[in-house]
Design a protein around this motif. Structure first.
Motif, PDB file in Angstrom:
ATOM      1  N   TYR A  59     -83.382  33.129   8.014  1.00 18.93           N
ATOM      2  CA  TYR A  59     -82.215  33.953   7.693  1.00 18.93           C
ATOM      3  C   TYR A  59     -81.060  33.099   7.177  1.00 18.93           C
ATOM      4  O   TYR A  59     -80.889  31.947   7.585  1.00 18.93           O
ATOM      5  CB  TYR A  59     -81.765  34.719   8.941  1.00 18.93           C
ATOM      6  N   ALA A  60     -80.247  33.700   6.293  1.00 24.58           N
ATOM      7  CA  ALA A  60     -79.050  33.019   5.785  1.00 24.58           C
ATOM      8  C   ALA A  60     -77.980  34.050   5.464  1.00 24.58           C
ATOM      9  O   ALA A  60     -78.285  35.155   4.993  1.00 24.58           O
ATOM     10  CB  ALA A  60     -79.380  32.206   4.541  1.00 24.58           C
TER      11      ALA A  60
ATOM     12  N   TYR B 142     -83.143  40.138   4.113  1.00 25.89           N
ATOM     13  CA  TYR B 142     -81.716  40.230   3.845  1.00 25.89           C
ATOM     14  C   TYR B 142     -81.365  40.138   2.366  1.00 25.89           C
ATOM     15  O   TYR B 142     -82.033  39.474   1.561  1.00 25.89           O
ATOM     16  CB  TYR B 142     -80.966  39.163   4.633  1.00 25.89           C
ATOM     17  N   ASP B 143     -80.294  40.838   2.040  1.00 22.23           N
ATOM     18  CA  ASP B 143     -79.724  40.856   0.698  1.00 22.23           C
ATOM     19  C   ASP B 143     -78.222  41.005   0.909  1.00 22.23           C
ATOM     20  O   ASP B 143     -77.681  42.109   0.902  1.00 22.23           O
ATOM     21  CB  ASP B 143     -80.301  42.033  -0.092  1.00 22.23           C
ATOM     22  N   THR B 144     -77.522  39.888   1.117  1.00 24.25           N
ATOM     23  CA  THR B 144     -76.171  39.960   1.675  1.00 24.25           C
ATOM     24  C   THR B 144     -75.117  40.484   0.700  1.00 24.25           C
ATOM     25  O   THR B 144     -74.015  40.847   1.129  1.00 24.25           O
ATOM     26  CB  THR B 144     -75.727  38.592   2.226  1.00 24.25           C
TER      27      THR B 144
ATOM     28  N   TRP C 281     -75.163  47.386   5.289  1.00 21.69           N
ATOM     29  CA  TRP C 281     -75.130  46.058   4.659  1.00 21.69           C
ATOM     30  C   TRP C 281     -76.524  45.455   4.639  1.00 21.69           C
ATOM     31  O   TRP C 281     -77.219  45.430   5.653  1.00 21.69           O
ATOM     32  CB  TRP C 281     -74.181  45.168   5.454  1.00 21.69           C
ATOM     33  N   GLY C 282     -76.923  44.958   3.475  1.00 19.06           N
ATOM     34  CA  GLY C 282     -78.231  44.329   3.352  1.00 19.06           C
ATOM     35  C   GLY C 282     -78.398  43.074   4.177  1.00 19.06           C
ATOM     36  O   GLY C 282     -79.520  42.616   4.404  1.00 19.06           O
ATOM     37  N   GLY C 283     -77.303  42.508   4.658  1.00 14.41           N
ATOM     38  CA  GLY C 283     -77.385  41.337   5.525  1.00 14.41           C
ATOM     39  C   GLY C 283     -77.869  41.669   6.927  1.00 14.41           C
ATOM     40  O   GLY C 283     -78.169  40.752   7.700  1.00 14.41           O
ATOM     41  N   ARG C 284     -77.939  42.941   7.272  1.00 16.36           N
ATOM     42  CA  ARG C 284     -78.489  43.331   8.570  1.00 16.36           C
ATOM     43  C   ARG C 284     -79.984  43.614   8.485  1.00 16.36           C
ATOM     44  O   ARG C 284     -80.604  44.032   9.460  1.00 16.36           O
ATOM     45  CB  ARG C 284     -77.755  44.549   9.120  1.00 16.36           C
ATOM     46  N   TRP C 285     -80.574  43.410   7.332  1.00 15.52           N
ATOM     47  CA  TRP C 285     -82.022  43.556   7.175  1.00 15.52           C
ATOM     48  C   TRP C 285     -82.716  42.227   7.477  1.00 15.52           C
ATOM     49  O   TRP C 285     -82.192  41.155   7.158  1.00 15.52           O
ATOM     50  CB  TRP C 285     -82.368  43.954   5.742  1.00 15.52           C
TER      51      TRP C 285
ATOM     52  N   ASP D 121     -76.778  35.615  -0.268  1.00 15.77           N
ATOM     53  CA  ASP D 121     -78.095  35.072   0.046  1.00 15.77           C
ATOM     54  C   ASP D 121     -79.111  36.208   0.004  1.00 15.77           C
ATOM     55  O   ASP D 121     -78.820  37.342   0.416  1.00 15.77           O
ATOM     56  CB  ASP D 121     -78.108  34.434   1.436  1.00 15.77           C
ATOM     57  N   TYR D 122     -80.290  35.886  -0.487  1.00 16.25           N
ATOM     58  CA  TYR D 122     -81.361  36.877  -0.634  1.00 16.25           C
ATOM     59  C   TYR D 122     -82.635  36.270  -0.070  1.00 16.25           C
ATOM     60  O   TYR D 122     -82.919  35.085  -0.301  1.00 16.25           O
ATOM     61  CB  TYR D 122     -81.530  37.236  -2.113  1.00 16.25           C
TER      62      TYR D 122
END
Length: 263
Positions: free
Chosen positions: A221-222, A247-249, A240-244, A204-205
């Motif tokens: 968020y996703a 997000y960029d998971t 991890w980009g998912g912690r932004w 997910d982005y």
């Protein structure tokens, strides 16, 4: 500002306090000795081949050049991404416990380009000289050997191999790629060869889920990546980009300084 006043009131030595965003940094002398900012200490520790010392507000690099740690400018969120000094890299929180990142907390998206070019290469050709082919679950990916990034990626692969339930997330969708960030005038982390994207099918982005939103807009968020996968990468120096918040998971980036600053 009250926090800064309270700290000053408790010190007998001359102290200067400065706010950058919401972070408080001390850039002072204590008993005549220069106080080194925490971020500078971390950079010297995790990148010892390149960041050798801190002197008079500047990082001393291995080639003898100096890099201003804090340029003294008050910056907006976007400016901290587009025109980062080393201090700006520590302006955001990388929260390993929160299930959803806090508003505008994008620790790792801020990169001081001058520092990263000194370490990994200032041109595509220079970066390529340090790239190594790494076995990645039936694929070959190019990754830099600088700062031990290649060894760290191999350690991630070794540990992930013990978890067949995670295999479906591991197909690579890109590592080294010299390019600028879409819509910005700064290099993508992929340009330095220390970043890998995986599992695009499950990724997910933030702009996919929130089309047309600006960098400072509130977004939804996703994430579909399992926590266990993320923890293995983090164990070996990858963020991890998912912690932004943005997000960029699929995105995993070798950034030991961010993890050291956010234990």
């Amino acid at each position: 500002m009250n926090v800064c006043r309270n700290i000053i009131a408790t010190l007998t030595n001359k102290t200067f306090c400065m706010f950058v965003g919401v972070a408080l940094f001390s850039v002072v002398t204590v008993n005549g000795q220069q106080k080194i900012p925490d971020g500078a200490h971390i950079l010297m520790k995790v990148y010892p081949d390149f960041v050798k010392d801190y002197r008079d507000g500047q990082l001393v690099l291995a080639d003898g050049s100096l890099l201003q740690y804090d340029d003294g400018r008050e910056k907006s969120f976007v400016q901290k991404l587009d025109d980062a000094d080393p201090e700006d890299m520590f302006a955001f929180k990388y929260d390993r416990k929160a299930s959803v990142p806090e508003y505008l907390q994008d620790a790792g998206r801020s990169r001081c380009e001058r520092l990263f070019k000194k370490m990994y290469g200032s041109t595509e050709a220079q970066v390529r000289k340090n790239l190594v082919s790494v076995d990645w679950f039936g694929e070959k990916v190019l990754f830099t050997k600088v700062n031990g990034a290649t060894d760290s990626l191999r350690a991630v692969a070794t540990e992930l191999a013990k978890h067949p339930e995670l295999r479906k997330y591991l197909k690579s969708s890109g590592s080294f790629y010299w390019r600028k960030v879409r819509g910005a005038n700064r290099l993508s982390a992929h340009s330095y060869g220390m970043t890998i994207d995986i599992g695009v099918k499950y990724s997910d982005y933030w702009l996919w889920k929130n089309p047309g939103k600006s960098e400072t807009a509130k977004i939804v968020y996703a994430n579909r990546f399992p926590r266990e996968l993320v923890l293995i990468f983090e164990k070996h120096g990858f963020i991890w980009g998912g912690r932004w918040y943005h997000y960029d998971t699929m995105h995993f980036e070798f950034r030991p300084e961010i993890l050291a600053a956010n234990p």
